[in-house]
Design a protein around this motif. Sequence first.
Motif, PDB file in Angstrom:
ATOM      1  N   GLU A 128       0.831  -1.221   0.000  1.00  9.25           N
ATOM      2  CA  GLU A 128       0.000   0.000   0.000  1.00  9.25           C
ATOM      3  C   GLU A 128       0.855   1.257   0.000  1.00  9.25           C
ATOM      4  OE1 GLU A 128      -3.021   0.125   3.048  1.00  9.25           O
ATOM      5  OE2 GLU A 128      -3.955   1.883   2.129  1.00  9.25           O
ATOM      6  N   ASN A 129       1.947   1.233   0.813  1.00  9.11           N
ATOM      7  CA  ASN A 129       2.850   2.400   0.890  1.00  9.11           C
ATOM      8  C   ASN A 129       4.328   2.040   0.887  1.00  9.11           C
ATOM      9  OD1 ASN A 129       0.962   4.766   1.318  1.00  9.11           O
ATOM     10  ND2 ASN A 129       0.240   3.340   2.901  1.00  9.11           N
ATOM     11  N   LYS A 137       6.828   3.116  -1.819  1.00  9.40           N
ATOM     12  CA  LYS A 137       6.760   4.515  -2.297  1.00  9.40           C
ATOM     13  C   LYS A 137       8.029   5.243  -1.892  1.00  9.40           C
ATOM     14  CE  LYS A 137       1.737   4.578  -2.312  1.00  9.40           C
ATOM     15  NZ  LYS A 137       0.508   4.986  -1.553  1.00  9.40           N
ATOM     16  N   HIS A 179       4.748  -0.857  -6.587  1.00 13.66           N
ATOM     17  CA  HIS A 179       3.978   0.397  -6.707  1.00 13.66           C
ATOM     18  C   HIS A 179       4.658   1.440  -5.851  1.00 13.66           C
ATOM     19  CE1 HIS A 179       0.201   2.796  -6.809  1.00 13.66           C
ATOM     20  NE2 HIS A 179       0.448   2.998  -5.542  1.00 13.66           N
ATOM     21  N   GLN A 221       3.759  11.430  -2.129  1.00  9.01           N
ATOM     22  CA  GLN A 221       4.597  10.589  -1.251  1.00  9.01           C
ATOM     23  C   GLN A 221       6.041  10.474  -1.725  1.00  9.01           C
ATOM     24  OE1 GLN A 221       1.245   7.414  -0.879  1.00  9.01           O
ATOM     25  NE2 GLN A 221       2.366   7.249   1.041  1.00  9.01           N
ATOM     26  N   ASN A 234       2.451   6.487 -12.232  1.00  2.20           N
ATOM     27  CA  ASN A 234       1.153   6.495 -11.557  1.00  2.20           C
ATOM     28  C   ASN A 234       0.504   7.878 -11.645  1.00  2.20           C
ATOM     29  OD1 ASN A 234      -0.866   5.206  -9.882  1.00  2.20           O
ATOM     30  ND2 ASN A 234      -0.163   6.542  -8.226  1.00  2.20           N
ATOM     31  N   GLU A 235      -0.760   7.934 -12.138  1.00  2.00           N
ATOM     32  CA  GLU A 235      -1.574   9.162 -12.093  1.00  2.00           C
ATOM     33  C   GLU A 235      -0.865  10.347 -12.741  1.00  2.00           C
ATOM     34  OE1 GLU A 235      -2.850   9.673  -8.009  1.00  2.00           O
ATOM     35  OE2 GLU A 235      -3.396   7.572  -7.829  1.00  2.00           O
ATOM     36  N   GLN A 282      -7.452   1.991 -11.800  1.00  3.77           N
ATOM     37  CA  GLN A 282      -7.541   1.930 -10.339  1.00  3.77           C
ATOM     38  C   GLN A 282      -8.944   1.508  -9.863  1.00  3.77           C
ATOM     39  OE1 GLN A 282      -6.053   5.422  -8.334  1.00  3.77           O
ATOM     40  NE2 GLN A 282      -4.073   5.355  -9.383  1.00  3.77           N
ATOM     41  N   GLU A 342      -6.879  -1.015  -8.033  1.00  6.92           N
ATOM     42  CA  GLU A 342      -7.112  -0.405  -6.713  1.00  6.92           C
ATOM     43  C   GLU A 342      -8.614  -0.350  -6.382  1.00  6.92           C
ATOM     44  OE1 GLU A 342      -5.004   3.264  -6.165  1.00  6.92           O
ATOM     45  OE2 GLU A 342      -3.253   2.614  -7.304  1.00  6.92           O
ATOM     46  N   TRP A 352      -8.253  -2.287  -3.115  1.00  2.61           N
ATOM     47  CA  TRP A 352      -7.301  -1.423  -2.409  1.00  2.61           C
ATOM     48  C   TRP A 352      -7.501  -1.520  -0.902  1.00  2.61           C
ATOM     49  CZ3 TRP A 352      -2.937  -0.406  -4.372  1.00  2.61           C
ATOM     50  CH2 TRP A 352      -2.073   0.517  -3.773  1.00  2.61           C
ATOM     51  N   TRP A 361      -7.937   3.041   3.354  1.00  5.76           N
ATOM     52  CA  TRP A 361      -7.458   4.441   3.283  1.00  5.76           C
ATOM     53  C   TRP A 361      -8.633   5.407   3.364  1.00  5.76           C
ATOM     54  CZ3 TRP A 361      -8.299   7.906  -0.972  1.00  5.76           C
ATOM     55  CH2 TRP A 361      -9.071   7.347  -2.003  1.00  5.76           C
TER      56      TRP A 361
HETATM   57  O1  G3I Z   1       4.156   7.353   7.550  1.00  6.12           O
HETATM   58  C1  G3I Z   1       3.474   8.414   8.198  1.00  6.12           C
HETATM   59  C2  G3I Z   1       3.610   8.273   9.699  1.00  6.12           C
HETATM   60  O2  G3I Z   1       4.973   8.428  10.061  1.00  6.12           O
HETATM   61  C3  G3I Z   1       2.751   9.329  10.392  1.00  6.12           C
HETATM   62  O3  G3I Z   1       2.797   9.121  11.785  1.00  6.12           O
HETATM   63  C4  G3I Z   1       1.319   9.189   9.888  1.00  6.12           C
HETATM   64  C5  G3I Z   1       0.387  10.209  10.532  1.00  6.12           C
HETATM   65  O4  G3I Z   1       0.619  11.462   9.957  1.00  6.12           O
HETATM   66  O5  G3I Z   1       1.284   9.409   8.464  1.00  6.12           O
HETATM   67  C6  G3I Z   1       2.003   8.390   7.803  1.00  6.12           C
HETATM   68  O6  G3I Z   1       1.943   8.625   6.416  1.00  6.12           O
HETATM   69  C7  G3I Z   1       0.676   8.272   5.838  1.00  6.12           C
HETATM   70  C8  G3I Z   1       0.914   7.196   4.773  1.00  6.12           C
HETATM   71  O7  G3I Z   1      -0.300   6.883   4.078  1.00  6.12           O
HETATM   72  C9  G3I Z   1       1.478   5.912   5.368  1.00  6.12           C
HETATM   73  O8  G3I Z   1       0.544   5.394   6.287  1.00  6.12           O
HETATM   74  C10 G3I Z   1       0.095   9.511   5.193  1.00  6.12           C
HETATM   75  O9  G3I Z   1      -0.273  10.418   6.219  1.00  6.12           O
HETATM   76  C11 G3I Z   1      -1.142   9.149   4.380  1.00  6.12           C
HETATM   77  O10 G3I Z   1      -1.561  10.271   3.613  1.00  6.12           O
HETATM   78  C12 G3I Z   1      -0.804   8.033   3.380  1.00  6.12           C
HETATM   79  O11 G3I Z   1      -2.004   7.681   2.708  1.00  6.12           O
HETATM   80  C13 G3I Z   1      -1.816   6.817   1.571  1.00  6.12           C
HETATM   81  C14 G3I Z   1      -2.186   7.598   0.298  1.00  6.12           C
HETATM   82  O12 G3I Z   1      -2.063   6.720  -0.843  1.00  6.12           O
HETATM   83  C15 G3I Z   1      -1.285   8.793   0.126  1.00  6.12           C
HETATM   84  O13 G3I Z   1      -1.600   9.421  -1.078  1.00  6.12           O
HETATM   85  C16 G3I Z   1      -2.759   5.633   1.713  1.00  6.12           C
HETATM   86  O14 G3I Z   1      -2.343   4.837   2.822  1.00  6.12           O
HETATM   87  C17 G3I Z   1      -2.757   4.795   0.441  1.00  6.12           C
HETATM   88  O15 G3I Z   1      -3.785   3.807   0.491  1.00  6.12           O
HETATM   89  C18 G3I Z   1      -3.013   5.670  -0.791  1.00  6.12           C
HETATM   90  O16 G3I Z   1      -2.889   4.868  -1.928  1.00  6.12           O
HETATM   91  C19 G3I Z   1      -3.051   5.556  -3.196  1.00  6.12           C
HETATM   92  C20 G3I Z   1      -2.255   4.799  -4.225  1.00  6.12           C
HETATM   93  O17 G3I Z   1      -0.902   4.709  -3.804  1.00  6.12           O
HETATM   94  C21 G3I Z   1      -2.363   5.474  -5.597  1.00  6.12           C
HETATM   95  N1  G3I Z   1      -3.776   5.608  -5.998  1.00  6.12           N
HETATM   96  C22 G3I Z   1      -4.607   6.301  -5.003  1.00  6.12           C
HETATM   97  C23 G3I Z   1      -4.534   5.557  -3.670  1.00  6.12           C
HETATM   98  C24 G3I Z   1      -5.481   6.184  -2.656  1.00  6.12           C
HETATM   99  O18 G3I Z   1      -5.085   7.503  -2.373  1.00  6.12           O
END
Ligand code: G3I
Length: 316
Positions: free
Chosen positions: A44-45, A48, A81, A88, A129-130, A208, A238, A279, A287
């Motif tokens: 998921e992350n 990245k 991914h 990110q 991506n995107e 997605q 996704e 997803w 998410w």
């Molecule tokens: O890693 C930090 C952590 O250190 C911190 O304590 C925490 C609280 O602020 O944040 C953490 O980072 C988060 C990250 O996920 C890892 O968990 C970010 O805030 C959060 O914004 C991020 O969200 C991800 C999102 O992409 C970011 O754009 C989602 O989990 C993930 O499901 C989502 O996935 C994307 C695909 O990669 C691309 N397509 C869209 C899809 C949904 O947005």
Amino acid sequence: TALPPIRSVAQPRFFGAALNSTFLFNDPIYTKLAETQFSIFTPENEMKWEVIHPFPNVYNFTPADELVKFSHTVNARMRGHNFVWGSQLAPWVNDSLTATEMDIILKEHITTIMDHYKKDNIYAWDIVNEIVSDTLNVSTFKQILWTQKLGEEVVAKAFTYARAANPSVKLYINDYSIEGLGPKSDALFGIVQGMMKDKIPIDGVGFQCHFGLGQVPATLQQNLQRFADLGLDVAITELDINTGSTSPTDAMFAQQAQDYLSVVSACAAVKRCVSVTTWGIMDNHSWIVGKDVLPWTGTGEAKPAATAIVQAFEAA
Ligand code: G3I
């Protein structure tokens, strides 16, 4: 009656989920579903840029390695991914870098990471991506750091670097709001056609499929088919169906099931549609916080959506 493991009814296609190391190693219900239902996973992350390459010349492979190792234990494959994206990124990859520096670090990033996983079971990578603009009025491409610095050439560069790093993995371009026929999908179709004309290595297109309730485009199958007819694989990468509710009515659950059935049926009707990936696995770890969106509840119960996915694969 218990549902059969979806990975088995999906064959010869792969059925997958975005996998999150936080939940995989802390929620036994999540782990059990991950062990039994899926034949392909997307980190998921964990792959990245901000996680895997946090500082110049510093790679943190551990979180993604844990997911790859898990996928080996359950005989599943992986989708990598992603490499070129507007979100990110690691903070050190910023506007202060020159175009030449960005090109160099992009090649090094892709090569280093694909080398690291060369012996593993990575089946495909979302290389870009995107990247397609949502407005299309100024450019076909989103204005992100990569396109601002390297122009639309960054797509050809990334795919070329990736093919050179690993000739046997499938290279995908992945996007959202391109699932049905329409201007954004046409723009992506043009980009992909251009890549193939210029002999830029590309193997597949990821759709997605992040949908709201009742929003699955009626032209999804037709759109998947036109990309497949270019000689490419297509994949649902996704999938989630957002009810927008924390406690949906039965009618909403039925609509959500219908929507999952429509997407999986569209993929199953297109020969070169190779996989369907949701997803996430359970609503409480989506998410989309606090909403009912995935085939399993927060306590691991299969919803009508899960039954619908099985039915769609079995009818294929
Ligand atoms: O890693 C930090 C952590 O250190 C911190 O304590 C925490 C609280 O602020 O944040 C953490 O980072 C988060 C990250 O996920 C890892 O968990 C970010 O805030 C959060 O914004 C991020 O969200 C991800 C999102 O992409 C970011 O754009 C989602 O989990 C993930 O499901 C989502 O996935 C994307 C695909 O990669 C691309 N397509 C869209 C899809 C949904 O947005």
